[in-house]
Write an enzyme that holds these catalytic residues in place. Sequence first.
Site, PDB file in Angstrom:
ATOM      1  N   ARG A  78      78.542  73.013  19.311  1.00 14.99           N
ATOM      2  CA  ARG A  78      78.797  74.259  18.578  1.00 14.99           C
ATOM      3  C   ARG A  78      78.130  74.147  17.218  1.00 14.99           C
ATOM      4  O   ARG A  78      78.498  73.304  16.403  1.00 14.99           O
ATOM      5  CB  ARG A  78      80.307  74.475  18.428  1.00 14.99           C
ATOM      6  CG  ARG A  78      80.636  75.650  17.550  1.00 14.99           C
ATOM      7  CD  ARG A  78      82.134  75.938  17.462  1.00 14.99           C
ATOM      8  NE  ARG A  78      82.344  76.977  16.469  1.00 14.99           N
ATOM      9  CZ  ARG A  78      83.078  76.851  15.362  1.00 14.99           C
ATOM     10  NH1 ARG A  78      83.751  75.732  15.122  1.00 14.99           N
ATOM     11  NH2 ARG A  78      83.159  77.840  14.517  1.00 14.99           N
ATOM     12  N   HIS A 122      79.299  81.098   9.545  1.00 14.02           N
ATOM     13  CA  HIS A 122      80.229  80.037   9.148  1.00 14.02           C
ATOM     14  C   HIS A 122      80.203  79.924   7.612  1.00 14.02           C
ATOM     15  O   HIS A 122      79.756  78.920   7.060  1.00 14.02           O
ATOM     16  CB  HIS A 122      79.854  78.721   9.834  1.00 14.02           C
ATOM     17  CG  HIS A 122      80.964  77.713   9.901  1.00 14.02           C
ATOM     18  ND1 HIS A 122      81.448  77.186  11.093  1.00 14.02           N
ATOM     19  CD2 HIS A 122      81.702  77.123   8.928  1.00 14.02           C
ATOM     20  CE1 HIS A 122      82.418  76.318  10.834  1.00 14.02           C
ATOM     21  NE2 HIS A 122      82.586  76.247   9.520  1.00 14.02           N
ATOM     22  N   GLU A 167      86.765  81.449  11.225  1.00 12.95           N
ATOM     23  CA  GLU A 167      87.919  81.402  10.315  1.00 12.95           C
ATOM     24  C   GLU A 167      87.887  82.456   9.214  1.00 12.95           C
ATOM     25  O   GLU A 167      87.609  82.153   8.044  1.00 12.95           O
ATOM     26  CB  GLU A 167      88.031  80.017   9.672  1.00 12.95           C
ATOM     27  CG  GLU A 167      88.236  78.910  10.685  1.00 12.95           C
ATOM     28  CD  GLU A 167      88.580  77.585  10.025  1.00 12.95           C
ATOM     29  OE1 GLU A 167      88.493  77.489   8.792  1.00 12.95           O
ATOM     30  OE2 GLU A 167      88.943  76.658  10.751  1.00 12.95           O
ATOM     31  N   ASN A 295      90.455  76.923  15.927  1.00 17.72           N
ATOM     32  CA  ASN A 295      90.316  75.670  15.194  1.00 17.72           C
ATOM     33  C   ASN A 295      91.721  75.178  14.890  1.00 17.72           C
ATOM     34  O   ASN A 295      92.468  75.831  14.156  1.00 17.72           O
ATOM     35  CB  ASN A 295      89.549  75.885  13.894  1.00 17.72           C
ATOM     36  CG  ASN A 295      88.096  76.264  14.148  1.00 17.72           C
ATOM     37  OD1 ASN A 295      87.625  76.190  15.283  1.00 17.72           O
ATOM     38  ND2 ASN A 295      87.392  76.661  13.104  1.00 17.72           N
ATOM     39  N   TYR A 297      94.133  72.140  13.552  1.00 13.48           N
ATOM     40  CA  TYR A 297      94.252  70.869  12.838  1.00 13.48           C
ATOM     41  C   TYR A 297      95.704  70.460  12.630  1.00 13.48           C
ATOM     42  O   TYR A 297      96.038  69.293  12.712  1.00 13.48           O
ATOM     43  CB  TYR A 297      93.546  70.945  11.480  1.00 13.48           C
ATOM     44  CG  TYR A 297      92.045  71.001  11.600  1.00 13.48           C
ATOM     45  CD1 TYR A 297      91.301  69.829  11.739  1.00 13.48           C
ATOM     46  CD2 TYR A 297      91.369  72.212  11.600  1.00 13.48           C
ATOM     47  CE1 TYR A 297      89.923  69.868  11.863  1.00 13.48           C
ATOM     48  CE2 TYR A 297      89.986  72.256  11.728  1.00 13.48           C
ATOM     49  CZ  TYR A 297      89.267  71.079  11.856  1.00 13.48           C
ATOM     50  OH  TYR A 297      87.912  71.122  11.985  1.00 13.48           O
ATOM     51  N   GLU A 353      87.419  73.660  17.186  1.00 12.82           N
ATOM     52  CA  GLU A 353      87.444  72.540  16.241  1.00 12.82           C
ATOM     53  C   GLU A 353      88.781  71.831  16.343  1.00 12.82           C
ATOM     54  O   GLU A 353      89.826  72.469  16.452  1.00 12.82           O
ATOM     55  CB  GLU A 353      87.315  73.006  14.777  1.00 12.82           C
ATOM     56  CG  GLU A 353      85.939  73.454  14.369  1.00 12.82           C
ATOM     57  CD  GLU A 353      85.879  73.888  12.900  1.00 12.82           C
ATOM     58  OE1 GLU A 353      86.674  73.388  12.073  1.00 12.82           O
ATOM     59  OE2 GLU A 353      85.027  74.740  12.598  1.00 12.82           O
TER      60      GLU A 353
HETATM   61  C1  PNW Z   1      87.607  74.177   9.102  1.00  8.43           C
HETATM   62  N1  PNW Z   1      93.518  74.222   6.464  1.00  8.43           N
HETATM   63  O1  PNW Z   1      88.210  74.602   7.923  1.00  8.43           O
HETATM   64  C2  PNW Z   1      86.160  74.642   9.001  1.00  8.43           C
HETATM   65  O2  PNW Z   1      85.796  75.523  10.032  1.00  8.43           O
HETATM   66  C3  PNW Z   1      85.170  73.540   8.874  1.00  8.43           C
HETATM   67  O3  PNW Z   1      83.978  74.034   8.329  1.00  8.43           O
HETATM   68  C4  PNW Z   1      85.766  72.412   8.061  1.00  8.43           C
HETATM   69  O4  PNW Z   1      84.852  71.435   7.706  1.00  8.43           O
HETATM   70  C5  PNW Z   1      86.908  71.842   8.880  1.00  8.43           C
HETATM   71  O5  PNW Z   1      87.849  72.837   9.219  1.00  8.43           O
HETATM   72  C6  PNW Z   1      87.645  70.691   8.205  1.00  8.43           C
HETATM   73  O6  PNW Z   1      88.284  71.127   7.036  1.00  8.43           O
HETATM   74  C7  PNW Z   1      89.534  74.455   7.634  1.00  8.43           C
HETATM   75  O7  PNW Z   1      93.794  74.028   5.248  1.00  8.43           O
HETATM   76  C8  PNW Z   1      89.865  74.180   6.330  1.00  8.43           C
HETATM   77  O8  PNW Z   1      94.444  74.324   7.300  1.00  8.43           O
HETATM   78  C9  PNW Z   1      91.177  74.106   5.946  1.00  8.43           C
HETATM   79  C10 PNW Z   1      92.182  74.315   6.874  1.00  8.43           C
HETATM   80  C11 PNW Z   1      91.862  74.564   8.198  1.00  8.43           C
HETATM   81  C12 PNW Z   1      90.542  74.639   8.564  1.00  8.43           C
END
Ligand code: PNW
Length: 447
Positions: A78, A122, A167, A295, A297, A353
Site C-alpha cells: 500500500r 495521504h 484518515e 488503520n 493501532y 495499517e
Molecule cells: C497513521 N492516533 O496515523 C498514519 O496513517 C501513518 O501515516 C502514521 O505514520 C501511522 O499511523 C503511525 O502513527 C495515526 O493517535 C496517527 O491514534 C495517530 C493515531 C492513529 C493513526
Amino acid sequence: MSKALTFPKKFVWGVAAAAPQIEGAAFVDGKGESVWDRFARVPGAVDNGETLDVACDHYHLYKQDFKLMRKLGIKNYRLSIAWPRIYPDGDGALNQKGLDFYNRLIDSMLDQEITPWVTMFHWDLPQALEDRGGWRSRVTVDAFRGYSQTIVKAFGDRVKDWITLNEIICFTALGYGQGDKAPGAKESQQVINQTYHNALLCHGVGMQAVREYGGRRARAGITDNSPVFIPVSETEADIEATKRCYADHNARILAPIYTGAYPASYLRSEGKDRPIVAKGDMELISVPTDFLGLNIYCGTFVRAKRSGYEKLPFSESYPSASCTWLKHTPQATYWGTRLPHEVYGVKDIYITENGCGYYDDKVENGEVFDLHRRDLVRNYLVELHRAIQDGVPVRGYFLWSFMDNFEWQDGYKTRFGITHVDYKTQKRTPKLSAHWYSKVITGNRIV
Ligand code: PNW
C-alpha cells in the site's frame, strides 16, 4: 502443525507506507510544496526540526526497496501518490515528471510481482491549495476531482485497488483544530466540521473517478481510523454499551458514508456549528464502496453504565509502545473490525495499517531484535484471526510500515518499520519482525 491460526485462502498480506514519509526528493523534478513541507519548517512543529526533504530517499531507491520486499515474500504494497508531484499547484499545470516517476515505480513493483494498493491522498495537500482555503474550501474538492481522474487514467491499467483518502480526522481535526499536524491551523468548530465534510466529498469524487476511469476490475474504498472501542468484559451489557459508544463517535465519517446522512443526534449536538450541506452532497459521500480500510493501532475500553456507557482512562503504567498514544490493546483488531460490520453492515474489510513505533531499534551485528514489535503484531493478529473465525469479513492486513520513516510531528526518532533505515547511509536492514512476518505471509498463518 496446528491449523488453528491459519487465515482464509486468498487472504491479502501486505505492508504499507506513504509518499511524504518515505520518498524525500521533496523539491525534485518539479514537485510542488506540500503543507507538510511548509509545516516542518515552522520552529517547534516537528521534533528536532526534522523535515521530509530526504526521508528514506525512496524516490531514488525504490528499485532496491522492491527487491527487498520480494525477498521477504511481500506481495502487496500500500503506497500513496504525492498530489503535489502530479499537480504542483493542486490543479492547473500537470507535472509530467511526476507521472513518469509513478509509472516507473509501479512498473518496478510489478516486475517484482508486488501488487500496488494506491492511496490517492495521504495528508500531503499542495500548499498552493492551502493558500486558497485548503480543506476549508470546496476549491479543494474541485481540484481533487481533476487530480483523482488524472491518476486513475494514468495508472488504472496496472492499479486495480484504490483508496481515496487516509484518515480524515488526522488531516482535518488535527490539522485545523488541534493544530499539531499540518497546516497547524486553529479554526472554529464550524470550520472543522466543514473540513470533514469537504474531505468526505473528495472521497465521493475519488470513488467516481475509479468507477468512471478505473476499468471493470477496479475496486475502491476509503481508509479510516475510526475510533476503536473495546468492551471491558465481553458481556452483553458491555458489548451493547460499546456499540452505542462506537456509533456516537463515528457520526462524522462512517455514518455519512454508509448511511447517506449525518445522524440527527450529531446535527443536533453541533447546532449552528453543523457543516453546510449542499444539494447532492450526501449522495456523493455515500456512493457505494467496495471495501473499508481501517488503520487500527489501539482501542479504548468501555463499560456499561446505567445512563449509557463510560470510557475508561488508561493508567500511567498501562503498557504502550514508545509513542505513548499506542496502548497495547490487541482486542482492537477484533472489535475494530466487528463493530463496523455490525453497526454499518460493512462487507469486505482490510486492515490497511497496524504496527507500532519504538525509539530504540538498533542494528547490532547486522540484526535488529525488535521482539517487542513481533510480539505486539502477533497479539493483534491473533485477535484478528478470532474476528474472522466469528464471521467478520476481514480480507487482508497491511503492516505499517515496510521501513522506518518520517513519523510526522515526531520526526525520525519513532521507528515504525519492520526494516531498519540508517538515515546517514540509507542502508536498509530487515528487523527480526520482518523475518517473522515473512514466515506469516508464506505460511498464511500466525507463527
Ligand atoms: C497513521 N492516533 O496515523 C498514519 O496513517 C501513518 O501515516 C502514521 O505514520 C501511522 O499511523 C503511525 O502513527 C495515526 O493517535 C496517527 O491514534 C495517530 C493515531 C492513529 C493513526
